[in-house]
Design a protein around this motif. Structure first.
Motif, PDB file in Angstrom:
ATOM      1  N   ASN A 369       0.835  -1.198  -0.022  1.00  0.00           N
ATOM      2  CA  ASN A 369      -0.258   0.099  -0.037  1.00  0.00           C
ATOM      3  C   ASN A 369       0.787   1.042   0.188  1.00  0.00           C
ATOM      4  OD1 ASN A 369      -2.331  -1.660   0.111  1.00  0.00           O
ATOM      5  ND2 ASN A 369      -2.400  -1.623   2.436  1.00  0.00           N
ATOM      6  N   GLN A 370       1.810   1.259   0.723  1.00  0.00           N
ATOM      7  CA  GLN A 370       2.883   2.340   0.703  1.00  0.00           C
ATOM      8  C   GLN A 370       3.677   2.713  -0.550  1.00  0.00           C
ATOM      9  OE1 GLN A 370       3.074   4.456   3.119  1.00  0.00           O
ATOM     10  NE2 GLN A 370       1.940   3.615   4.926  1.00  0.00           N
ATOM     11  N   ASN A 372       2.616   1.694  -3.395  1.00  0.00           N
ATOM     12  CA  ASN A 372       1.424   2.100  -4.592  1.00  0.00           C
ATOM     13  C   ASN A 372       1.533   3.708  -4.126  1.00  0.00           C
ATOM     14  OD1 ASN A 372       1.229  -0.274  -5.685  1.00  0.00           O
ATOM     15  ND2 ASN A 372      -0.394  -1.145  -4.101  1.00  0.00           N
ATOM     16  N   GLU A 373       1.490   4.202  -3.273  1.00  0.00           N
ATOM     17  CA  GLU A 373       1.268   5.582  -2.918  1.00  0.00           C
ATOM     18  C   GLU A 373       2.647   6.295  -3.300  1.00  0.00           C
ATOM     19  OE1 GLU A 373       0.273   6.490   1.084  1.00  0.00           O
ATOM     20  OE2 GLU A 373      -1.780   5.167   0.935  1.00  0.00           O
ATOM     21  N   ASN A 374       3.716   5.725  -3.053  1.00  0.00           N
ATOM     22  CA  ASN A 374       5.054   6.266  -3.220  1.00  0.00           C
ATOM     23  C   ASN A 374       5.836   5.352  -4.219  1.00  0.00           C
ATOM     24  OD1 ASN A 374       7.242   8.128  -3.760  1.00  0.00           O
ATOM     25  ND2 ASN A 374       7.767   7.937  -1.083  1.00  0.00           N
TER      26      ASN A 374
END
Length: 661
Positions: A369-370, A372-374
């Motif tokens: 998840n992290q 995919n955000e960065n």
């Protein structure tokens, strides 16, 4: 009346001049107050009062005195300096900038103002602006000037900070480095080398600064305590260099030597404690926790730089993680993520906690998840890839790395470590052609490699991937380029032997020519055989074969028993010495006193303890006192009903009578 005031003022000024020469600051303040009471806002008395407050470190009182007098222009420099020393940097910069806009000030004051402004910008961590000001000052300052070395030392300090924290900007610098005229210059030059990751040179320069400092202070008759206090900052920096080089034991010893000093500066002590905690990591956590309370003291906030405070706070989160204080670690990490959004390590705290709790799937989901955000974060990319590799999902790991490369437009040729990972993952995924193309591209971009080590690696990789034909073509190129290259010919023979034995034999004959003889011409074969024949391994291997004997089987070595220091050779210890006393074979219980009781009393009953029990020995019981005959109780019945002992009568205490008076 006016003449009396003038006379008093003249006497007070005479007294003030004498006190200033004797540096009696408390009396100076009293005299200045007397003058200002008679002549309010007198410029000389006010200036003497302000400078005295600065000498005493009472910066806020100096500010109040100047503001009360409506900020006279002659004291704007002192006002800015007092703001700077009291850590009111914005006000200090505003005042000094206003003073520099005044074109009527003389050249000396202007230079002082520029130096103060550069120092303010340095404390505000605006290193680039401070660096430009110092460059201008150095251009306009003669090297014979007594303050030149001090200005140069400050310039080196700003440059070191710039290279450590703001190294993205390129600067033009004509000032020589690695100056060892003074220990301050040597120390700051070493800091520049640390920023450039030249640790060996920095270590030598710090040792030089250490020796120069001791010699200089001894010449000025400094006490040993003061010398150690001045040396402490150099020793801590030297320990930091050793820590970066991996010599953690030597670094820890140097840190401890500084921590033993009671006179060491608070900032130096805090940095030493923080670095000791970083060395220990998961060892001695309780002691590290105590030390961290000292490091994170609010009193140090104004003394540490932003980068130092950031490092200490992140170390606090990691310390909570190591101490299994997971809730505290997550809370601290969330606070710091808002404060320092650029620090990627804080994002990894929660996945690390989940992994330590053996919640691997949840940790991986959090990482994904992290990421995919960065997608431009290399740390997140490699963390996801590591989890996938642990689960043997090599294609997913390769996809994560490819996502990062595409998102950031990274050229793998500039990052050999990342290229190596991509090659290995492609090999695991059977993408042999893609791996070969990547390696070939990397080799083409590094043609300046004289020993052709990269070409050999490419050929080895082709052989490893069962592609001997391509490997043979590359080896042929090497042989054509240098027919005397025996290693290339040998490799070509190995590659050809997989698919063309006849051609391999042709090249193998070439190895028997004079080229090979020239290669081994300097070697003495007899000496080599003699030296090897004298070894134990050779003798053990040859002797059984020569005598038609079976090789001896190596017997397990008998180890000597461990004995204590006070061991007696012929003494046989008790085999039951480890058992409690009541379990040993020679243990005898203490006999109870059967004749217990008050003096003169006969023991009633018989048998054991006089309880009228049956005689276990089977003999007849002879009573001590004659009584009426009673039928003997059978043995079985006595076993069923255990005898009861008669209760003892309590002796009545005599009551004391109340006497009459």
């Amino acid at each position: 009346m006016a003449d009396d005031i003038d006379t008093k003022v003249q006497k007070l000024f005479t007294e003030l001049e004498r006190l200033c020469q004797q540096e009696e600051y408390k009396k100076i303040l009293l005299t200045c107050d007397k003058i200002l009471k008679l002549i309010p806002n007198d410029a000389d008395a006010l200036k003497a009062k302000v400078i005295t407050h600065i000498h005493l470190g009472e910066y806020q009182k100096a500010i109040d005195a100047i503001v009360k007098a409506d900020k006279p222009s002659s004291l704007l420099f002192e006002l800015s300096y007092s703001y700077y020393r009291s850590n009111q940097l914005d006000e200090a910069l505003e005042q000094i900038s206003n003073l520099l806009e005044d074109n009527s000030i003389d050249e000396d004051l202007r230079n002082q103002c520029l130096q103060l402004k550069a120092q303010i910008l340095y404390r505000m961590e605006k290193h680039y602006d401070a660096l430009q000001i110092y460059q201008d000052i150095l251009k306009n300052t003669d090297e014979e000037d007594p303050y030149y070395e001090e200005i140069l030392s400050n310039y080196y300090a700003v440059k070191a900070a710039f290279k450590i924290y703001d190294n993205n900007t390129i600067i033009e610098d004509n000032v020589k480095e690695n100056n060892t005229d003074t220990y301050e210059l040597a120390y700051n030059s070493a800091c520049i080398l640390i920023a450039e990751e030249k640790y060996d040179e920095a270590e030598k320069l710090l040792e030089t600064a250490k020796s120069i400092c001791r010699e200089a202070l001894l010449e000025e008759d400094y006490a040993e305590v003061e010398i150690e206090e001045e040396l402490s900052i150099i020793i801590v920096q030297l320990a930091y260099v050793k820590q970066l080089k991996g010599n953690t034991k030597q670094a820890n010893d140097l840190y401890q030597s500084v921590l033993k000093l009671k006179s060491a500066d608070d900032v130096v002590t805090a940095i030493a404690l923080n670095n000791v905690i970083a060395i220990r990591k998961e060892n001695e956590l309780l002691d590290s926790s105590k030390k961290y309370r000292t490091v994170s003291s609010p009193a140090l906030d104004t003394k540490l730089t932003l980068a130092q405070k950031k490092t200490i706070e992140i170390n606090g989160v990691l310390l909570s993680l190591y101490m299994n204080k997971y809730n505290a670690a997550i809370e601290q990490a969330e606070i710091l993520m808002k404060k320092y959004p650029e620090e990627e390590i804080l994002v990894l705290i929660k996945p690390a906690i989940l992994y330590r709790q053996k919640k691997t799937n949840e940790a991986l989901k959090e990482l994904e998840n992290q990421f995919n955000e960065n997608k431009s974060s290399l740390k997140l990319c490699l963390s996801v890839a590591q989890f996938k590799i642990m689960e043997e999902k090599y294609e997913d790991a390769l996809n994560a790395v490819d996502t990062y490369v595409k998102c950031t437009n990274t050229d793998l040729n500039e990052y050999p470590g990342l290229l190596s990972l991509v090659l290995w993952l492609n090999e695991k995924c059977d993408n042999i052609e893609k791996a070969l193309d990547l390696l070939q591209t990397y080799i083409d971009n590094n043609d300046d490699n004289e020993d052709q080590a990269l070409v050999k690696k490419l050929i080895d990789f082709k052989l490893h991937c069962n592609n001997p034909e391509e490997a043979a073509k590359d080896y042929e190129k090497l042989v054509k380029a240098d027919p005397t290259n025996v290693e290339a010919i040998s490799g070509l023979v190995i590659a050809l032997s997989n698919f063309d034995i006849q051609k391999a034999e042709e090249y193998e004959q070439f190895l028997r020519t004079d080229h090979l003889n020239e290669l081994v011409k300097g070697l003495n074969i007899d000496e080599l055989e003699t030296s090897y024949a004298s070894t134990k391994t050779y003798k053990k291997m040859v002797n059984p074969i020569a005598n038609n004997e079976k090789p001896r089987v190596k017997k397990p070595r008998k180890r000597k028993p461990f004995v204590p220091k006070n061991f007696i050779p012929n003494f046989k210890p008790d085999p039951e010495r480890w058992l409690p006393k009541y379990e040993r074979s020679n243990y005898k219980a203490k006999r109870k006193n059967l004749n217990k009781g008050p003096q003169g009393a006969a023991v009633a009953g018989g048998g054991i303890g006089g309880t009228r029990s049956a005689n276990i020995g089977g003999g007849k019981f002879v009573p001590l006192v004659e009584k009426a005959e009673e039928p003997e109780a059978p043995v079985e019945e006595a076993k069923k009903t255990p005898p009861k002992q008669a209760p003892k009568k309590k002796q009545q205490k005599k009551k004391k009578g109340k006497g009459r008076k």
